[in-house]
Design an enzyme around this catalytic site. Structure first.
Site, PDB file in Angstrom:
ATOM      1  N   GLU A  73      -2.177  -7.398   8.131  1.00 19.45           N
ATOM      2  CA  GLU A  73      -0.866  -7.146   8.696  1.00 19.45           C
ATOM      3  C   GLU A  73      -0.725  -7.842  10.048  1.00 19.45           C
ATOM      4  O   GLU A  73      -1.722  -8.258  10.665  1.00 19.45           O
ATOM      5  CB  GLU A  73      -0.656  -5.629   8.839  1.00 19.45           C
ATOM      6  CG  GLU A  73       0.731  -5.204   9.286  1.00 19.45           C
ATOM      7  CD  GLU A  73       1.846  -5.659   8.357  1.00 19.45           C
ATOM      8  OE1 GLU A  73       1.984  -6.889   8.163  1.00 19.45           O
ATOM      9  OE2 GLU A  73       2.587  -4.813   7.834  1.00 19.45           O
ATOM     10  N   HIS A 123       0.829  -1.209   0.000  1.00 20.18           N
ATOM     11  CA  HIS A 123       0.000   0.000   0.000  1.00 20.18           C
ATOM     12  C   HIS A 123       0.864   1.262   0.000  1.00 20.18           C
ATOM     13  O   HIS A 123       2.043   1.248   0.391  1.00 20.18           O
ATOM     14  CB  HIS A 123      -0.940   0.008   1.196  1.00 20.18           C
ATOM     15  CG  HIS A 123      -0.236   0.081   2.534  1.00 20.18           C
ATOM     16  ND1 HIS A 123       0.333   1.244   3.024  1.00 20.18           N
ATOM     17  CD2 HIS A 123      -0.023  -0.869   3.480  1.00 20.18           C
ATOM     18  CE1 HIS A 123       0.867   1.023   4.203  1.00 20.18           C
ATOM     19  NE2 HIS A 123       0.667  -0.253   4.508  1.00 20.18           N
TER      20      HIS A 123
END
Length: 324
Positions: free
Chosen positions: A199, A125
């Protein structure tokens, strides 16, 4: 093993070739120096004798050992042969120097054989609000794409726009989810949000500035930075858990339909996916780095064995010496 110059001007080592041919340096027919001709004559004869059509033409065109029509005939024969070879190379290799056989180089990522090769592109990202503040993000959903992160997403979209993807997998955490939606905008194929791409969960460290975490929890922070395989927080080993989820993510991605897959997620899970693909354990967690907006690519053969094609590619983020 000899070499031939590929049409893309990079030399490839191809088994079974009998000569090195550089088209840019080749003299025109009828202009071969005598010494060069005498040196290469056995190869010309071998090439001509392997082509029945050329042999028949040679018998009607004159002495094949002469320097006139015979040399021109043999040169043309070799040029025709080279064109066929170049077409074969273009079919066999999508990129110059492409590895056409890497069986056994790595362990399979999936037990069941695949229907064909797969190409998987992994994207981190863009820059987030907590990246800018140097805060530990982990699995928190409070960190969002910053203005610069949005620009990085658009740069990634432009870099990938000419590639046809069959589907996209992404983390459902906001900063990765927004990145995937920006890149995938305008495409009709499936966009799948998977928990396996989340994550690492870093518990009470999430949201803390790195300098504060280092000061308040020195042993825990040191383990996170320097001994990831033994990093433990609240009885959990986040990096070890990442490896389990990376294996799960690879299986999910490779079981999906389609040949080219896009994955948009976070730095730590990307590290785990790259390392598991290359057979490295959690101790090597920090041996790999991926920048915001960085792209990695893998080719997976029918046996599920991965080949790393590109690691942390960021050229698309640079324009006129300015980095997005």
């Amino acid at each position: 093993m000899m070499k031939i110059t590929h049409p893309a001007y990079t030399e490839l080592a191809i088994p079974g070739l009998v000569h090195h041919h550089d088209r840019a340096a080749s003299p025109r027919p009828g202009q071969w120096p005598q010494r060069q001709y005498q040196k290469r004559r056995p190869l010309y004869l071998a090439c001509a004798s392997s082509n029945s059509n050329s042999s028949a033409t040679a018998s009607s065109s004159g002495d094949i050992n002469g320097r006139g029509g015979g040399v021109q005939l043999l040169t043309e024969t070799m040029e025709r042969s080279d064109k066929c070879l170049q077409r074969e190379l273009a079919e066999r290799f999508s990129l110059t120097g492409d590895a056409y056989d890497f069986t056994g180089a790595t362990k399979p990522l999936i037990q069941e054989p695949l229907k064909g090769f797969k190409n998987v592109f992994l994207v981190r990202h863009g820059l987030s609000s907590w990246n800018e503040d140097s805060r530990i993000q982990g699995s928190s959903d409070l960190s969002i794409l910053s203005e610069k992160g949005v620009l990085q997403a658009l740069k990634c979209k432009a870099a990938l726009q000419n590639l046809k993807f069959d589907q996209c997998f992404a983390s459902p955490i906001s900063r990765a989810k927004s990145m995937a939606e920006l890149i995938w905008d305008g495409r009709n194929e499936h966009l799948v949000f998977s928990d396996s791409l989340k994550e690492a969960h870093l518990h009470f460290l999430e949201g803390m500035r790195n300098e504060d975490a280092k000061m308040q929890y020195p042993e825990i922070y040191r383990a996170w930075r320097e001994d990831p395989a033994n990093f433990c927080i609240e009885g959990v080993y986040p990096v070890v858990d990442l490896w389990d989820r990376a294996v799960q993510a690879w299986r999910e991605i490779l079981s999906a339909e389609g040949q080219r897959i896009l994955v948009v997620t976070h730095k730590s899970i990307l590290r785990a996916m790259v390392c598991t693909a290359l057979g490295m354990g959690p101790k090597r967690f920090r041996a790999v780095d991926i920048n915001n907006g960085g792209i990695c690519s893998f080719k997976i053969n029918e046996k599920g064995e991965p080949l790393l094609y590109g690691l942390n590619m960021t050229a698309h983020l640079y324009v006129d010496s300015f980095r997005y």
